[in-house]
Design a protein around this motif. Structure first.
Motif, PDB file in Angstrom:
ATOM      1  N   MET A 159      44.183  40.039  44.526  1.00  0.00           N
ATOM      2  CA  MET A 159      42.902  39.789  45.203  1.00  0.00           C
ATOM      3  C   MET A 159      41.945  40.966  44.998  1.00  0.00           C
ATOM      4  SD  MET A 159      41.250  37.439  46.625  1.00  0.00           S
ATOM      5  CE  MET A 159      42.434  36.163  47.016  1.00  0.00           C
ATOM      6  N   ALA A 160      42.492  42.183  44.894  1.00  0.00           N
ATOM      7  CA  ALA A 160      41.644  43.358  44.626  1.00  0.00           C
ATOM      8  C   ALA A 160      40.953  43.222  43.259  1.00  0.00           C
ATOM      9  CB  ALA A 160      42.480  44.633  44.668  1.00  0.00           C
ATOM     10  N   VAL A 161      41.672  42.676  42.283  1.00  0.00           N
ATOM     11  CA  VAL A 161      41.077  42.438  40.955  1.00  0.00           C
ATOM     12  C   VAL A 161      39.984  41.366  41.056  1.00  0.00           C
ATOM     13  CG1 VAL A 161      41.538  41.639  38.589  1.00  0.00           C
ATOM     14  CG2 VAL A 161      43.181  43.141  39.746  1.00  0.00           C
ATOM     15  N   ILE A 162      40.249  40.322  41.841  1.00  0.00           N
ATOM     16  CA  ILE A 162      39.264  39.245  42.016  1.00  0.00           C
ATOM     17  C   ILE A 162      38.003  39.770  42.711  1.00  0.00           C
ATOM     18  CG2 ILE A 162      38.810  37.056  43.231  1.00  0.00           C
ATOM     19  CD1 ILE A 162      41.857  36.427  42.805  1.00  0.00           C
ATOM     20  N   VAL A 163      38.197  40.504  43.811  1.00  0.00           N
ATOM     21  CA  VAL A 163      37.072  41.028  44.599  1.00  0.00           C
ATOM     22  C   VAL A 163      36.238  42.011  43.772  1.00  0.00           C
ATOM     23  CG1 VAL A 163      36.503  42.462  46.626  1.00  0.00           C
ATOM     24  CG2 VAL A 163      38.193  40.661  46.820  1.00  0.00           C
ATOM     25  N   GLY A 196      36.841  40.915  38.510  1.00  0.00           N
ATOM     26  CA  GLY A 196      37.606  41.068  37.269  1.00  0.00           C
ATOM     27  C   GLY A 196      37.725  39.804  36.443  1.00  0.00           C
ATOM     28  N   ILE A 197      37.491  38.629  37.066  1.00  0.00           N
ATOM     29  CA  ILE A 197      37.708  37.376  36.327  1.00  0.00           C
ATOM     30  C   ILE A 197      36.641  37.141  35.240  1.00  0.00           C
ATOM     31  CG2 ILE A 197      37.859  34.851  36.533  1.00  0.00           C
ATOM     32  CD1 ILE A 197      39.243  35.309  39.259  1.00  0.00           C
ATOM     33  N   PRO A 198      35.323  37.307  35.538  1.00  0.00           N
ATOM     34  CA  PRO A 198      34.321  37.009  34.491  1.00  0.00           C
ATOM     35  C   PRO A 198      34.500  37.780  33.181  1.00  0.00           C
ATOM     36  CG  PRO A 198      33.263  37.159  36.639  1.00  0.00           C
ATOM     37  CD  PRO A 198      34.683  37.587  36.843  1.00  0.00           C
ATOM     38  N   PRO A 199      34.757  39.121  33.200  1.00  0.00           N
ATOM     39  CA  PRO A 199      34.947  39.782  31.900  1.00  0.00           C
ATOM     40  C   PRO A 199      36.207  39.323  31.157  1.00  0.00           C
ATOM     41  CG  PRO A 199      35.177  41.382  33.706  1.00  0.00           C
ATOM     42  CD  PRO A 199      34.678  40.123  34.297  1.00  0.00           C
ATOM     43  N   LEU A 200      37.253  38.929  31.898  1.00  0.00           N
ATOM     44  CA  LEU A 200      38.452  38.402  31.233  1.00  0.00           C
ATOM     45  C   LEU A 200      38.156  37.053  30.572  1.00  0.00           C
ATOM     46  CD1 LEU A 200      41.233  39.332  33.835  1.00  0.00           C
ATOM     47  CD2 LEU A 200      40.915  40.350  31.571  1.00  0.00           C
ATOM     48  N   CYS A 201      37.355  36.229  31.261  1.00  0.00           N
ATOM     49  CA  CYS A 201      36.930  34.938  30.659  1.00  0.00           C
ATOM     50  C   CYS A 201      36.106  35.202  29.404  1.00  0.00           C
ATOM     51  CB  CYS A 201      36.055  34.137  31.623  1.00  0.00           C
ATOM     52  SG  CYS A 201      36.854  33.740  33.152  1.00  0.00           S
ATOM     53  N   ALA A 202      35.214  36.204  29.506  1.00  0.00           N
ATOM     54  CA  ALA A 202      34.374  36.552  28.350  1.00  0.00           C
ATOM     55  C   ALA A 202      35.244  36.947  27.153  1.00  0.00           C
ATOM     56  CB  ALA A 202      33.419  37.686  28.714  1.00  0.00           C
ATOM     57  N   THR A 221      48.699  32.283  44.882  1.00  0.00           N
ATOM     58  CA  THR A 221      48.459  31.280  45.948  1.00  0.00           C
ATOM     59  C   THR A 221      47.354  30.332  45.504  1.00  0.00           C
ATOM     60  OG1 THR A 221      46.654  32.496  47.033  1.00  0.00           O
ATOM     61  CG2 THR A 221      48.911  33.066  47.715  1.00  0.00           C
ATOM     62  N   ALA A 222      47.126  29.297  46.322  1.00  0.00           N
ATOM     63  CA  ALA A 222      46.051  28.336  46.028  1.00  0.00           C
ATOM     64  C   ALA A 222      44.690  29.028  45.971  1.00  0.00           C
ATOM     65  CB  ALA A 222      46.036  27.242  47.096  1.00  0.00           C
ATOM     66  N   GLU A 223      44.497  30.030  46.844  1.00  0.00           N
ATOM     67  CA  GLU A 223      43.210  30.746  46.854  1.00  0.00           C
ATOM     68  C   GLU A 223      42.999  31.525  45.552  1.00  0.00           C
ATOM     69  OE1 GLU A 223      40.669  33.971  49.501  1.00  0.00           O
ATOM     70  OE2 GLU A 223      42.753  33.572  50.043  1.00  0.00           O
ATOM     71  N   HIS A 224      44.040  32.207  45.093  1.00  0.00           N
ATOM     72  CA  HIS A 224      43.945  32.935  43.816  1.00  0.00           C
ATOM     73  C   HIS A 224      43.631  31.962  42.676  1.00  0.00           C
ATOM     74  CE1 HIS A 224      46.262  35.816  46.240  1.00  0.00           C
ATOM     75  NE2 HIS A 224      45.853  36.749  45.405  1.00  0.00           N
TER      76      HIS A 224
END
Length: 436
Positions: free
Chosen positions: A274-278, A281-287, A312-315
């Motif tokens: 969740m620290a990575v999400i907050v 971190g997701i958009p640059p990995l998608c890029a 989890t479902a939230e992640h």
């Protein structure tokens, strides 16, 4: 002198090719070169060290020939020389011997070179610092025991103090040496962290030199992989946010250690993921999945996203809401990809899809995949619908109007299979006339 010029010529010949280096060894020149070395002047010592380095660089067998002619003891004497150029020449020779394998590195350690190399990194000359740090890195890389020898000689504190040095080539070697120490075990990684490399190491991720960036991210990765506690320390130091910025601002293989580092952090626990999400971190990995053409970078980004989404479902919702799933599916199904990527994508994109799908209850992200995914992936998607639809009337209505239910009826499942159970569970949510 004639002898010095002759040694320089031999060095240049040996440097040129393996065959010429082997000819120098077979001519039995090395023992003569080595035996008189301690009494010679500094110019001859530099030339002789150059010959030894030129021979050693080509292969472990040629480096072993240097060891067998008794050169290491003589090179150690050169490391103690007053002249920094002689020390530098000896350090180069040690580096080219040690980098090949564990046995040759051990021979360098047994000759007593490590404490002297640690003294060399404290000398004022930048060129000497660089090669001494590089040699310590190449000794440390082979095994925890060799790394421990470097640590016992007091190297970590002196290396850590050089991280802010303005010289980019020196910083590259310093970061590399600390990485090669930290990678072996949690204990060694903790010793590197205790040398107070944070937060100063984070400035390296903004350096103009690409290799400094890459080696800085590699060092953080080698620390993060060992334990949730070390990863949490990196998060608290601002390390995750800094690595994410670094991935977003550069291209190509420089991104790779940062991508893997985020995957390691996210893999440790729900909170760290969740620290990575907050930290966004997701958009640059998608890029990275979309922009990068190198197979292994795509594979690493797919793996990291799978680690973030698997808890989890939230992640899973955070990952799937970023429209990652169709991209992963495209990579998995890309028939144009090289055999290497086909293998890696089959492993990493497929595994990431499964990791995320098994937790994902965010139906708007799942539904488009129903129409494109192959049967082995569709099974997981149908499974998630069979969990959510019985408890969500709005989702049930949408599933009919978007054509999802119709698509489910077209799927041919083996009677009694898990997939058939999922389909039955979905069909049981609707009146019979709608299913028909």
């Amino acid at each position: 002198s004639v002898r010095q010029t002759s040694a320089l010529c031999l060095g240049r010949l040996a440097d040129y090719s393996v065959d010429l280096a082997e000819a120098v060894v077979k001519a039995d020149i090395l023992p003569q070169l080595v035996c008189s070395l301690p009494e010679e002047n500094r110019y001859y010592k530099k030339s002789a060290a150059f010959v030894l380095r030129a021979v050693a660089k080509h292969s472990p067998q040629l480096a072993q020939a240097i060891v067998q002619c008794g050169a290491l003891e003589t090179l150690v004497i050169c490391l103690e020389d007053f002249d920094p150029g002689v020390k530098e020449g000896a350090s180069w020779a040690f580096d080219y011997i040690a980098r090949h394998n564990t046995e040759l590195s051990q021979a360098v350690v047994d000759a007593g070179a490590v404490p002297l190399l640690v003294l060399c990194i404290q000398e004022p000359e930048i060129a000497l610092k660089r090669i001494a740090a590089s040699t310590l890195s190449d000794i440390s890389k082979h095994s925890p025991e060799l790394a421990q020898t470097v640590v016992d000689a007091g190297a970590i504190a002196h290396l850590a103090q050089m991280i802010p040095n303005p010289d980019a080539k020196l910083k590259r070697q310093v970061l590399s040496a600390l990485s090669q120490i930290a990678k072996h075990s949690m204990g060694l990684a903790e010793l590197v962290v205790e040398a107070e490399i944070f937060p100063v190491v984070l400035t390296c991720l903004k350096d103009s030199d690409e290799y400094v960036k890459k080696n800085g991210a590699t060092l953080i990765r080698e620390i993060a992989k060992h334990s949730p506690e070390l990863s949490q320390f990196i998060v608290n130091s601002g390390g995750v946010a800094a690595v994410i910025d670094c991935i977003g601002s550069c291209r190509g293989t420089v991104r790779l250690p940062g991508i893997i580092m985020l995957g390691y952090v996210a893999a440790h626990s729900e909170n760290l993921s969740m620290a990575v999400i907050v930290s966004k971190g997701i958009p640059p990995l998608c890029a990275c999945l979309i922009e990068e053409h190198e197979d292994h970078i795509k594979a690493a980004a797919a793996w990291a996203l799978g680690q973030i989404g698997r808890h989890t479902a939230e992640h899973a919702r955070h990952v799937s809401a970023a429209d990652v799933l169709p991209t992963l599916l495209d990579i998995y199904m890309d028939t144009r990809s090289s055999e290497d990527l086909k293998m890696k994508a089959s492993i990493f994109a497929k595994r990431a899809l499964k990791n995320i799908l098994q937790k994902c209850t965010y139906l708007p992200a799942l539904e488009p995949l129903l129409h494109d995914a192959p049967p082995n992936i569709v099974k997981h998607i149908i499974g998630q619908f069979s969990k959510v639809l019985p408890h969500d009337s709005k989702a049930r209505r949408l599933f009919v109007t978007t054509g999802g239910l119709k698509k489910v009826q077209e799927i041919k499942a083996e009677p009694g299979s898990l997939l058939q159970e999922y389909i039955d569970a979905i069909n049981n949510c609707y009146p019979e006339e709608i299913v028909r």
